[in-house]
Design a protein around this motif. Structure first.
Motif, mmCIF file in Angstrom:
data_model
loop_
_atom_site.group_PDB
_atom_site.id
_atom_site.type_symbol
_atom_site.label_atom_id
_atom_site.label_comp_id
_atom_site.label_asym_id
_atom_site.label_seq_id
_atom_site.Cartn_x
_atom_site.Cartn_y
_atom_site.Cartn_z
ATOM 1 N N ALA A 1 0.830 -1.205 0.000
ATOM 2 C CA ALA A 1 0.000 0.000 0.000
ATOM 3 C C ALA A 1 0.867 1.258 0.000
ATOM 4 O O ALA A 1 0.589 2.217 -0.732
ATOM 5 C CB ALA A 1 -0.929 -0.004 1.214
ATOM 6 N N LEU A 2 1.921 1.262 0.786
ATOM 7 C CA LEU A 2 2.790 2.439 0.849
ATOM 8 C C LEU A 2 3.551 2.642 -0.461
ATOM 9 O O LEU A 2 3.703 3.774 -0.923
ATOM 10 C CB LEU A 2 3.783 2.296 2.010
ATOM 11 N N PHE A 3 4.013 1.550 -1.039
ATOM 12 C CA PHE A 3 4.682 1.687 -2.331
ATOM 13 C C PHE A 3 3.685 2.155 -3.385
ATOM 14 O O PHE A 3 4.008 2.989 -4.241
ATOM 15 C CB PHE A 3 5.313 0.359 -2.751
ATOM 16 N N GLY A 4 2.453 1.631 -3.307
ATOM 17 C CA GLY A 4 1.410 2.074 -4.232
ATOM 18 C C GLY A 4 1.105 3.551 -4.073
ATOM 19 O O GLY A 4 0.849 4.256 -5.053
ATOM 20 N N SER A 5 1.144 4.044 -2.831
ATOM 21 C CA SER A 5 0.895 5.468 -2.607
ATOM 22 C C SER A 5 1.989 6.315 -3.238
ATOM 23 O O SER A 5 1.711 7.369 -3.824
ATOM 24 C CB SER A 5 0.800 5.761 -1.110
ATOM 25 N N ALA A 6 3.246 5.858 -3.131
ATOM 26 C CA ALA A 6 4.350 6.592 -3.746
ATOM 27 C C ALA A 6 4.172 6.649 -5.258
ATOM 28 O O ALA A 6 4.397 7.696 -5.884
ATOM 29 C CB ALA A 6 5.686 5.931 -3.384
ATOM 30 N N VAL A 7 3.753 5.528 -5.849
ATOM 31 C CA VAL A 7 3.524 5.485 -7.291
ATOM 32 C C VAL A 7 2.375 6.410 -7.675
ATOM 33 O O VAL A 7 2.445 7.139 -8.668
ATOM 34 C CB VAL A 7 3.221 4.040 -7.748
ATOM 35 N N CYS A 8 1.300 6.411 -6.869
ATOM 36 C CA CYS A 8 0.135 7.252 -7.173
ATOM 37 C C CYS A 8 0.481 8.737 -7.096
ATOM 38 O O CYS A 8 0.068 9.524 -7.959
ATOM 39 C CB CYS A 8 -1.011 6.933 -6.214
ATOM 40 N N PHE A 9 1.222 9.133 -6.071
ATOM 41 C CA PHE A 9 1.612 10.542 -5.949
ATOM 42 C C PHE A 9 2.486 10.968 -7.128
ATOM 43 O O PHE A 9 2.363 12.073 -7.658
ATOM 44 C CB PHE A 9 2.344 10.787 -4.627
ATOM 45 N N TYR A 10 3.373 10.065 -7.532
ATOM 46 C CA TYR A 10 4.207 10.371 -8.695
ATOM 47 C C TYR A 10 3.365 10.412 -9.961
ATOM 48 O O TYR A 10 3.528 11.294 -10.810
ATOM 49 C CB TYR A 10 5.313 9.322 -8.827
ATOM 50 N N LEU A 11 2.431 9.468 -10.084
ATOM 51 C CA LEU A 11 1.585 9.396 -11.271
ATOM 52 C C LEU A 11 0.731 10.665 -11.421
ATOM 53 O O LEU A 11 0.497 11.123 -12.547
ATOM 54 C CB LEU A 11 0.679 8.164 -11.200
ATOM 55 N N ALA A 12 0.282 11.237 -10.311
ATOM 56 C CA ALA A 12 -0.508 12.471 -10.376
ATOM 57 C C ALA A 12 0.280 13.577 -11.060
ATOM 58 O O ALA A 12 -0.269 14.345 -11.871
ATOM 59 C CB ALA A 12 -0.929 12.902 -8.973
ATOM 60 N N THR A 13 1.576 13.669 -10.762
ATOM 61 C CA THR A 13 2.407 14.707 -11.396
ATOM 62 C C THR A 13 2.695 14.362 -12.858
ATOM 63 O O THR A 13 2.797 15.256 -13.697
ATOM 64 C CB THR A 13 3.728 14.890 -10.626
#
Length: 291
Positions: A11-23
């Protein structure tokens, strides 16, 4: 228990990917839409507010405020941090914006160093000096960048540090949904005056980019909240900091960012290393902070 811990890591790695994906989505939208960074921030808060409000309706309860100062402090500093973060993506590169945004543990350490005498030791000074050098390497203008544009990313990291401290205060008296409710609601109220003259009804293409960018950001927030239920603060900080490496490696592939030169790569590694070292130290202030 091991399964829950693994889910927490994912979940935490997924959150990092999601935050990056937003940018990344903001960068992908540039050739097709003219949407200012403030509109992306407003859309993220609107989307998040709808989601968290729906959660309260399904649970048949209402948010309860016990410490208004802490909630408003968290909401204000978070809104400024997100605004500076998205502005950094708009005027610089996706890689530098993400790397500089993830400097917030360093600024938390600095605040801890100034306010807690027990943290004024040689290791803390060395870690801060190393990370400061890494920040300088990122900010140092290269052939394709203008140094002053990267200041937005650094400001996002500074305000995120204050936001993390307020989050620590909030969590002593409020659940995650209540905190998110105030963060999204106050964020909307704060953004609307800034957009009073530039607010417009988006067309289908603009709405598409606004929605998927907001979706990535809100999903990232919820994954972060879920992940920290099952991992330690140290593990969470290290995994969250993986966004530094993701941004440094994938920028040229996904958004045609200019590849980081040796100084940029070294700066990213130094900031990542400093975040890991700070997580392992688990200072009194930092041990409570879970983004």
């Amino acid at each position: 228990m091991k399964k829950e811990r693994l889910l927490g890591w994912l979940a935490l790695f997924g959150s990092a990917v999601c935050f990056y994906l937003a940018t990344v989505i903001i960068s992908w939208g540039r050739p097709y839409v003219r949407v200012d960074s403030t509109y992306y921030v407003l859309a993220r808060f609107l989307f998040g507010f709808v989601v968290v409000s729906a959660t309260f309706l399904m649970e048949k309860r209402a948010p309860r405020c016990h410490n208004l100062h802490a909630l408003l402090g968290r909401a204000f500093t978070n809104a400024v941090a997100v605004l500076c973060f998205y502005k950094a993506v708009e005027v610089s590169t996706v890689a530098s914006a993400n790397i500089l945004n993830m400097t917030y543990p360093v600024f938390v350490a600095m605040l801890s160093w100034f306010t807690l005498r027990s943290q004024r030791d040689i290791p803390a000074i060395v870690i801060v000096v190393i990370s400061t050098f890494g920040i300088w390497l990122i900010l140092k203008p290269g052939p394709a960048l203008s140094g002053h544009n990267e200041i937005w990313g650094l400001l996002s990291g500074i305000f995120a540090a204050f936001s993390m401290i307020y989050l620590t205060m909030c969590r002593r008296q409020h659940d995650s949904s209540t905190i998110l409710f105030y963060v999204f609601a106050f964020g909307i109220v704060m953004m609307l005056p800034l957009m009073a003259r530039s607010l417009f009804v988006p067309n289908a293409t603009e709405l598409f980019f606004l929605v998927i960018c907001s979706l990535a950001g809100v999903v990232g927030q919820y994954l972060l909240t879920y992940g920290f239920l099952y991992v330690t603060a140290v593990e969470g900080s290290v995994i969250s900091s993986s966004r530094i490496l993701i941004a440094a490696l994938l920028g040229p592939l996904l958004v045609a960012d200019p590849p980081l030169d040796w100084a940029g790569r070294l700066g990213a590694l130094l900031i990542f290393g400093a975040n890991v070292a700070l997580a392992l130290r688990k200072t009194p202030m930092q041990a409570e902070i879970k983004q």
